[in-house]
Scaffold this motif. Structure first.
Motif, PDB file in Angstrom:
ATOM      1  N   PRO A  72      14.746 -36.319   8.320  1.00  0.00           N
ATOM      2  CA  PRO A  72      14.519 -34.895   8.607  1.00  0.00           C
ATOM      3  C   PRO A  72      15.434 -34.013   7.753  1.00  0.00           C
ATOM      4  O   PRO A  72      16.631 -34.262   7.635  1.00  0.00           O
ATOM      5  N   VAL A  73      14.822 -32.985   7.147  1.00  0.00           N
ATOM      6  CA  VAL A  73      15.597 -32.057   6.310  1.00  0.00           C
ATOM      7  C   VAL A  73      15.371 -30.607   6.715  1.00  0.00           C
ATOM      8  O   VAL A  73      15.822 -29.692   6.024  1.00  0.00           O
ATOM      9  N   GLY A  74      14.690 -30.386   7.828  1.00  0.00           N
ATOM     10  CA  GLY A  74      14.459 -29.028   8.283  1.00  0.00           C
ATOM     11  C   GLY A  74      13.620 -28.231   7.292  1.00  0.00           C
ATOM     12  O   GLY A  74      12.572 -28.670   6.836  1.00  0.00           O
ATOM     13  N   LEU A  75      14.098 -27.054   6.935  1.00  0.00           N
ATOM     14  CA  LEU A  75      13.386 -26.160   6.026  1.00  0.00           C
ATOM     15  C   LEU A  75      13.797 -26.347   4.569  1.00  0.00           C
ATOM     16  O   LEU A  75      13.469 -25.507   3.718  1.00  0.00           O
ATOM     17  N   ALA A  76      14.480 -27.445   4.272  1.00  0.00           N
ATOM     18  CA  ALA A  76      15.004 -27.641   2.911  1.00  0.00           C
ATOM     19  C   ALA A  76      13.873 -27.674   1.874  1.00  0.00           C
ATOM     20  O   ALA A  76      14.025 -27.121   0.776  1.00  0.00           O
ATOM     21  N   ASN A  77      12.745 -28.300   2.206  1.00  0.00           N
ATOM     22  CA  ASN A  77      11.637 -28.361   1.252  1.00  0.00           C
ATOM     23  C   ASN A  77      11.078 -26.971   0.953  1.00  0.00           C
ATOM     24  O   ASN A  77      10.715 -26.671  -0.184  1.00  0.00           O
ATOM     25  N   TYR A  78      11.018 -26.121   1.984  1.00  0.00           N
ATOM     26  CA  TYR A  78      10.495 -24.776   1.781  1.00  0.00           C
ATOM     27  C   TYR A  78      11.497 -23.901   1.022  1.00  0.00           C
ATOM     28  O   TYR A  78      11.089 -23.063   0.199  1.00  0.00           O
ATOM     29  N   ARG A  79      12.780 -24.083   1.287  1.00  0.00           N
ATOM     30  CA  ARG A  79      13.787 -23.342   0.516  1.00  0.00           C
ATOM     31  C   ARG A  79      13.764 -23.772  -0.948  1.00  0.00           C
ATOM     32  O   ARG A  79      13.971 -22.958  -1.852  1.00  0.00           O
ATOM     33  N   ARG A  80      13.480 -25.052  -1.171  1.00  0.00           N
ATOM     34  CA  ARG A  80      13.395 -25.548  -2.545  1.00  0.00           C
ATOM     35  C   ARG A  80      12.241 -24.895  -3.296  1.00  0.00           C
ATOM     36  O   ARG A  80      12.345 -24.628  -4.508  1.00  0.00           O
ATOM     37  N   LEU A  81      11.144 -24.621  -2.593  1.00  0.00           N
ATOM     38  CA  LEU A  81      10.015 -23.954  -3.233  1.00  0.00           C
ATOM     39  C   LEU A  81      10.419 -22.599  -3.799  1.00  0.00           C
ATOM     40  O   LEU A  81       9.969 -22.202  -4.877  1.00  0.00           O
ATOM     41  N   LEU A  82      11.280 -21.882  -3.082  1.00  0.00           N
ATOM     42  CA  LEU A  82      11.696 -20.550  -3.512  1.00  0.00           C
ATOM     43  C   LEU A  82      12.549 -20.597  -4.779  1.00  0.00           C
ATOM     44  O   LEU A  82      12.616 -19.602  -5.516  1.00  0.00           O
ATOM     45  N   VAL A 264       3.704 -26.968 -18.250  1.00  0.00           N
ATOM     46  CA  VAL A 264       4.035 -26.117 -17.103  1.00  0.00           C
ATOM     47  C   VAL A 264       3.212 -24.840 -17.111  1.00  0.00           C
ATOM     48  O   VAL A 264       2.781 -24.350 -16.053  1.00  0.00           O
ATOM     49  N   SER A 265       2.958 -24.279 -18.285  1.00  0.00           N
ATOM     50  CA  SER A 265       2.244 -23.006 -18.378  1.00  0.00           C
ATOM     51  C   SER A 265       0.814 -23.086 -17.875  1.00  0.00           C
ATOM     52  O   SER A 265       0.199 -22.049 -17.596  1.00  0.00           O
ATOM     53  N   SER A 266       0.245 -24.292 -17.733  1.00  0.00           N
ATOM     54  CA  SER A 266      -1.149 -24.443 -17.305  1.00  0.00           C
ATOM     55  C   SER A 266      -1.278 -25.017 -15.900  1.00  0.00           C
ATOM     56  O   SER A 266      -2.390 -25.253 -15.448  1.00  0.00           O
ATOM     57  N   ARG A 267      -0.180 -25.223 -15.206  1.00  0.00           N
ATOM     58  CA  ARG A 267      -0.259 -25.878 -13.900  1.00  0.00           C
ATOM     59  C   ARG A 267      -0.671 -24.896 -12.796  1.00  0.00           C
ATOM     60  O   ARG A 267      -0.297 -23.728 -12.815  1.00  0.00           O
ATOM     61  N   THR A 268      -1.426 -25.430 -11.844  1.00  0.00           N
ATOM     62  CA  THR A 268      -1.769 -24.701 -10.628  1.00  0.00           C
ATOM     63  C   THR A 268      -1.096 -25.396  -9.450  1.00  0.00           C
ATOM     64  O   THR A 268      -0.434 -26.418  -9.617  1.00  0.00           O
ATOM     65  N   LEU A 269      -1.272 -24.845  -8.263  1.00  0.00           N
ATOM     66  CA  LEU A 269      -0.632 -25.443  -7.083  1.00  0.00           C
ATOM     67  C   LEU A 269      -1.113 -26.869  -6.856  1.00  0.00           C
ATOM     68  O   LEU A 269      -0.320 -27.744  -6.511  1.00  0.00           O
ATOM     69  N   THR A 270      -2.410 -27.111  -7.037  1.00  0.00           N
ATOM     70  CA  THR A 270      -2.916 -28.465  -6.803  1.00  0.00           C
ATOM     71  C   THR A 270      -2.377 -29.442  -7.844  1.00  0.00           C
ATOM     72  O   THR A 270      -2.065 -30.588  -7.514  1.00  0.00           O
ATOM     73  N   ILE A 271      -2.264 -28.998  -9.106  1.00  0.00           N
ATOM     74  CA  ILE A 271      -1.724 -29.859 -10.154  1.00  0.00           C
ATOM     75  C   ILE A 271      -0.268 -30.191  -9.862  1.00  0.00           C
ATOM     76  O   ILE A 271       0.151 -31.361  -9.936  1.00  0.00           O
ATOM     77  N   GLN A 272       0.514 -29.185  -9.508  1.00  0.00           N
ATOM     78  CA  GLN A 272       1.928 -29.415  -9.237  1.00  0.00           C
ATOM     79  C   GLN A 272       2.133 -30.288  -8.003  1.00  0.00           C
ATOM     80  O   GLN A 272       2.999 -31.161  -7.981  1.00  0.00           O
ATOM     81  N   GLN A 273       1.323 -30.095  -6.986  1.00  0.00           N
ATOM     82  CA  GLN A 273       1.412 -30.951  -5.803  1.00  0.00           C
ATOM     83  C   GLN A 273       1.101 -32.398  -6.152  1.00  0.00           C
ATOM     84  O   GLN A 273       1.766 -33.326  -5.677  1.00  0.00           O
ATOM     85  N   PHE A 274       0.107 -32.594  -6.990  1.00  0.00           N
ATOM     86  CA  PHE A 274      -0.261 -33.945  -7.424  1.00  0.00           C
ATOM     87  C   PHE A 274       0.884 -34.613  -8.186  1.00  0.00           C
ATOM     88  O   PHE A 274       1.183 -35.790  -7.976  1.00  0.00           O
ATOM     89  N   LEU A 275       1.544 -33.858  -9.058  1.00  0.00           N
ATOM     90  CA  LEU A 275       2.595 -34.423  -9.899  1.00  0.00           C
ATOM     91  C   LEU A 275       3.857 -34.766  -9.116  1.00  0.00           C
ATOM     92  O   LEU A 275       4.544 -35.740  -9.442  1.00  0.00           O
ATOM     93  N   ALA A 290       5.754 -32.286  -1.483  1.00  0.00           N
ATOM     94  CA  ALA A 290       4.335 -32.060  -1.772  1.00  0.00           C
ATOM     95  C   ALA A 290       3.605 -31.516  -0.540  1.00  0.00           C
ATOM     96  O   ALA A 290       2.743 -30.644  -0.664  1.00  0.00           O
ATOM     97  N   CYS A 291       3.956 -32.021   0.632  1.00  0.00           N
ATOM     98  CA  CYS A 291       3.329 -31.518   1.864  1.00  0.00           C
ATOM     99  C   CYS A 291       3.712 -30.071   2.122  1.00  0.00           C
ATOM    100  O   CYS A 291       2.908 -29.290   2.644  1.00  0.00           O
ATOM    101  N   ALA A 292       4.929 -29.692   1.774  1.00  0.00           N
ATOM    102  CA  ALA A 292       5.331 -28.291   1.900  1.00  0.00           C
ATOM    103  C   ALA A 292       4.452 -27.409   1.013  1.00  0.00           C
ATOM    104  O   ALA A 292       4.052 -26.312   1.409  1.00  0.00           O
ATOM    105  N   MET A 293       4.145 -27.891  -0.197  1.00  0.00           N
ATOM    106  CA  MET A 293       3.221 -27.148  -1.058  1.00  0.00           C
ATOM    107  C   MET A 293       1.841 -27.054  -0.421  1.00  0.00           C
ATOM    108  O   MET A 293       1.176 -26.011  -0.498  1.00  0.00           O
TER     109      MET A 293
END
Length: 319
Positions: A72-82, A264-275, A290-293
Motif C-alpha cells: 500500500p502506498v496511499g495516494l503516492a501513485n496519483y501524486r506521481r502523476l502530477l 514522448v511527443s506522440s504518446r496518449t494516455l492509453t499508450i503511456q499506460q501500456f508502456l 498504470a491503474c492510477a492512469m
C-alpha cells in the motif's frame, strides 16, 4: 417550418391506476425477469465491474504483477502523476485529440451530410466513406507510417512533380503528432458520416421543400432543418466520439512503430499506460501506477460526457 416542441408532460406509471389483472401480470413478469437477467448480470459483474473496482484498489498499491506482493502506498501513485512530465504530455495530447480531431471530424461529417443528402449515388458512396473505419487500425497505422516516411511514397511523389519544398519528415518529433491527428480524422470521419446520415434520412423531405420555397440556401437549411431535427443523433455521436477518442490506441501505436516505445511527443494516455504496465520492448511492470492512469481516464470520460450531455441538452422536436 412546421416544427413543434413537445411540451405535453408524460405521466409516470405510478400515476396510472392498476387493475387486479395488471398487478398480477406485473408480479408474473418480475418472477420471470430475475431468472433471465441473473446470468447476464453475474457475467457483467464478474468480467467488468469487479475488475474495475480491483483496478481502483491496485491504484493505491505498488505492484509489479503476479508473483509480487502488493504494498500500500496511499495516494503516492496519483501524486506521481502530477510530477510526471511524460504523463502530462500524454494527457495534453489526448485532450487535443478529443477537441481538435473531434472538431475536424464533425465539420467533415456535417459537410458530407449536406452533399450526400442531394446526391443520387449516396448509397454507393456511404460504404466507400465507411471503409477506412472497418479496416484494422494496425494495418492503416503501419501503411501510413510507411507512406509518410522520409523516403516514402508521399515525399517521392512530391519531389517527382517538382514540389520539393513540401517534402518533409512527417514523422519527426515536431510533426508526428500533427500527422497522427490528421490520420485519426481520416480514419474516423466515415463512421460519424454514416451515423449522422442515419438521422438525416429520417427527416421528412417536405421540410426541405418548404425551406427552398422560402429561399433558404444550403447552409440555412442545414442550420434550421437538418441540425435541429437530427440533434439527438448528433449528441449521441458526440458522446461516442469522446469515449472512443480517449480509448484510441492501436492506430497511434502502429503509426509510431511497434518496436521501441513511441516518442514522448506522440504518446496518449492509453499508450503511456501500456508502456508503464506490460507494454513495449522494456515494460516497466508498474501496475499500480498504470491503474492510477486508468482511473484518471475513467474520471475524464465521465466528466467530459456529463459536460457534453449538459451542453447539448435540447427540447425534443416531434415531426
Amino acid at each position: 417550418m412546421g416544427m413543434s416542441v413537445a411540451t405535453t408532460p408524460v405521466r409516470g406509471r405510478r400515476n396510472r391506476p392498476r387493475t387486479g389483472a395488471d398487478g398480477a401480470l406485473a408480479r408474473q413478469q418480475r418472477r420471470i425477469y430475475l431468472p433471465f437477467i441473473t446470468p447476464a448480470l453475474a457475467i457483467y459483474l464478474v468480467l467488468f465491474v469487479a475488475p474495475a473496482f480491483f483496478g481502483v484498489y491496485v491504484s493505491f498499491q505498488r505492484w509489479r504483477g503476479a508473483g509480487d506482493q502488493m504494498k500500500p502506498v496511499g495516494l503516492a501513485n496519483y501524486r506521481r502523476l502530477l510530477d510526471d512530465d511524460v504523463f502530462k504530455t500524454a494527457f495534453v495530447n489526448t485532450i487535443q485529440i478529443v477537441l481538435a480531431c473531434g472538431a475536424g471530424i464533425f465539420l467533415l461529417a456535417f459537410a458530407a451530410t449536406v452533399l450526400l443528402r442531394r446526391m443520387r449515388a449516396k448509397k454507393v458512396l456511404r460504404p466507400v466513406l465507411f471503409f477506412p473505419y472497418i479496416v484494422s487500425p494496425i494495418a492503416i497505422g503501419v501503411a501510413l507510417g510507411l507512406l509518410l516516411a522520409p523516403d516514402g511514397l508521399v515525399n517521392a511523389l512530391l519531389r517527382a512533380v517538382g514540389l520539393d519544398g513540401l517534402a518533409t519528415n512527417w514523422l519527426s518529433p515536431d510533426n508526428i503528432f500533427k500527422t497522427i491527428m490528421v490520420g485519426i480524422v481520416w480514419v474516423s470521419a466515415g463512421f460519424y458520416v454514416i451515423l449522422l446520415m442515419a438521422g438525416v434520412d429520417q427527416i421528412p423531405a417536405y421540410y426541405y421543400e418548404e425551406s427552398e420555397l422560402a429561399g433558404a440556401n444550403e447552409f440555412q437549411k442545414f442550420r434550421h432543418v437538418t441540425l435541429p431535427m437530427a440533434w439527438d443523433v448528433v449528441s449521441v455521436a458526440a458522446v461516442l466520439w469522446v469515449i472512443n477518442s480517449i480509448r484510441i490506441f492501436e492506430f497511434v501505436y502502429a503509426f509510431t512503430g511497434t518496436g521501441d516505445a513511441p516518442p514522448v511527443s506522440s504518446r496518449t494516455l492509453t499508450i503511456q499506460q501500456f508502456l508503464v504496465s506490460t507494454g513495449g520492448r522494456n515494460p516497466a511492470y508498474e501496475l499500480g501506477y498504470a491503474c492510477a492512469m486508468g482511473v484518471v481516464m475513467v474520471v475524464l470520460i465521465v466528466l467530459l460526457v456529463g459536460l457534453l450531455r449538459r451542453l447539448m441538452r435540447r427540447d425534443a422536436i416531434q415531426f
